[in-house]
Design a protein around this motif. Structure first.
Motif, PDB file in Angstrom:
ATOM      1  N   ALA A  28      20.015  28.593  49.624  1.00 49.55           N
ATOM      2  CA  ALA A  28      21.001  28.755  50.692  1.00 49.55           C
ATOM      3  C   ALA A  28      20.523  29.775  51.723  1.00 49.55           C
ATOM      4  O   ALA A  28      20.677  29.564  52.937  1.00 49.55           O
ATOM      5  N   GLN A  29      19.927  30.863  51.277  1.00 56.77           N
ATOM      6  CA  GLN A  29      19.451  31.885  52.210  1.00 56.77           C
ATOM      7  C   GLN A  29      18.282  31.375  53.044  1.00 56.77           C
ATOM      8  O   GLN A  29      18.192  31.668  54.228  1.00 56.77           O
ATOM      9  N   SER A  30      17.425  30.578  52.443  1.00 55.82           N
ATOM     10  CA  SER A  30      16.252  30.093  53.175  1.00 55.82           C
ATOM     11  C   SER A  30      16.597  29.006  54.182  1.00 55.82           C
ATOM     12  O   SER A  30      15.833  28.779  55.116  1.00 55.82           O
ATOM     13  N   ALA A  31      17.754  28.364  54.028  1.00 53.21           N
ATOM     14  CA  ALA A  31      18.123  27.278  54.945  1.00 53.21           C
ATOM     15  C   ALA A  31      19.454  27.527  55.643  1.00 53.21           C
ATOM     16  O   ALA A  31      20.001  26.612  56.246  1.00 53.21           O
ATOM     17  N   SER A  32      19.963  28.747  55.562  1.00 52.84           N
ATOM     18  CA  SER A  32      21.296  29.057  56.113  1.00 52.84           C
ATOM     19  C   SER A  32      22.320  28.046  55.613  1.00 52.84           C
ATOM     20  O   SER A  32      23.130  27.525  56.374  1.00 52.84           O
ATOM     21  N   GLY A  33      22.246  27.762  54.326  1.00 53.99           N
ATOM     22  CA  GLY A  33      23.116  26.763  53.719  1.00 53.99           C
ATOM     23  C   GLY A  33      24.371  27.349  53.106  1.00 53.99           C
ATOM     24  O   GLY A  33      24.609  28.558  53.158  1.00 53.99           O
ATOM     25  N   GLU A  34      25.161  26.463  52.543  1.00 51.85           N
ATOM     26  CA  GLU A  34      26.403  26.829  51.890  1.00 51.85           C
ATOM     27  C   GLU A  34      26.328  26.452  50.417  1.00 51.85           C
ATOM     28  O   GLU A  34      25.725  25.450  50.058  1.00 51.85           O
ATOM     29  N   ILE A  35      26.985  27.262  49.596  1.00 55.77           N
ATOM     30  CA  ILE A  35      27.061  26.984  48.162  1.00 55.77           C
ATOM     31  C   ILE A  35      28.490  26.576  47.834  1.00 55.77           C
ATOM     32  O   ILE A  35      29.447  27.221  48.259  1.00 55.77           O
ATOM     33  N   HIS A  36      28.609  25.501  47.091  1.00 59.61           N
ATOM     34  CA  HIS A  36      29.907  25.020  46.620  1.00 59.61           C
ATOM     35  C   HIS A  36      29.910  25.136  45.099  1.00 59.61           C
ATOM     36  O   HIS A  36      29.142  24.445  44.423  1.00 59.61           O
ATOM     37  N   LEU A  37      30.743  26.030  44.575  1.00 57.49           N
ATOM     38  CA  LEU A  37      30.891  26.166  43.130  1.00 57.49           C
ATOM     39  C   LEU A  37      31.982  25.205  42.681  1.00 57.49           C
ATOM     40  O   LEU A  37      33.074  25.200  43.249  1.00 57.49           O
ATOM     41  N   LEU A  38      31.693  24.405  41.676  1.00 54.77           N
ATOM     42  CA  LEU A  38      32.625  23.381  41.212  1.00 54.77           C
ATOM     43  C   LEU A  38      32.862  23.513  39.718  1.00 54.77           C
ATOM     44  O   LEU A  38      31.912  23.550  38.933  1.00 54.77           O
ATOM     45  N   HIS A  39      34.134  23.570  39.348  1.00 57.58           N
ATOM     46  CA  HIS A  39      34.513  23.491  37.934  1.00 57.58           C
ATOM     47  C   HIS A  39      35.360  22.230  37.777  1.00 57.58           C
ATOM     48  O   HIS A  39      36.309  22.021  38.527  1.00 57.58           O
ATOM     49  N   VAL A  40      35.000  21.395  36.830  1.00 54.24           N
ATOM     50  CA  VAL A  40      35.742  20.159  36.582  1.00 54.24           C
ATOM     51  C   VAL A  40      36.430  20.262  35.230  1.00 54.24           C
ATOM     52  O   VAL A  40      35.785  20.484  34.212  1.00 54.24           O
ATOM     53  N   MET A  41      37.756  20.117  35.272  1.00 54.53           N
ATOM     54  CA  MET A  41      38.563  20.168  34.050  1.00 54.53           C
ATOM     55  C   MET A  41      38.792  18.740  33.561  1.00 54.53           C
ATOM     56  O   MET A  41      38.874  17.815  34.366  1.00 54.53           O
TER      57      MET A  41
END
Length: 136
Positions: A28-41
């Motif tokens: 994310a830092q190298s590409a100015s990206g976004e992180i999406h954290l996902l928890h699936v119940m």
């Protein structure tokens, strides 16, 4: 590079996500990206909750809020601006809920149990249509 990076997280085993989060942060830092954290119940079945619908809703709300709190604690480990990290809690099968530019999933070392029963990471790798990084 990857602008949208998805990191599926089991909030009840956050140690599996540590290395995956480090790798996601690097990308994310190298590409100015976004992180999406996902928890699936897992979804509650209608047969299981029949007669207890109001209790099931309360339980579902509790599980969602608890999961969001645990995801928020993981965000504090990242060295990214908060506006670049998104939290998602879904119900269902994890392999049906993942979609992004790239997926980074933590995995334990394989053993006889995961080979016989399969693992969530293996399911994601098998069905994903985007690059998947499995971090051990």
């Amino acid at each position: 590079m990857y602008k949208n990076i998805l990191v599926p997280v089991d909030v009840y085993e956050p140690s599996l996500a540590d290395k995956a989060l480090q790798h996601a942060q690097f990308l994310a830092q190298s590409a100015s990206g976004e992180i999406h954290l996902l928890h699936v119940m897992p979804k509650f079945s209608a047969e299981l909750t029949r007669g207890f619908i109001s209790d099931a809703r309360k339980m579902d709300e509790y599980m969602i809020n608890n999961s969001k709190e645990k995801l928020a604690a993981l965000v504090k480990k990242l060295n990214l601006p908060e506006e670049h990290v998104y939290l998602h809690v879904r119900s269902g099968n994890i392999r049906d809920e993942v979609a992004a530019g790239a997926i980074i999933v933590g995995s334990r070392n394989p053993n006889i149990q995961t080979h016989l029963l399969g693992s969530e990471a293996a399911s994601i790798v098998r069905y994903a249509h985007v690059p998947v990084f499995v971090i051990r």
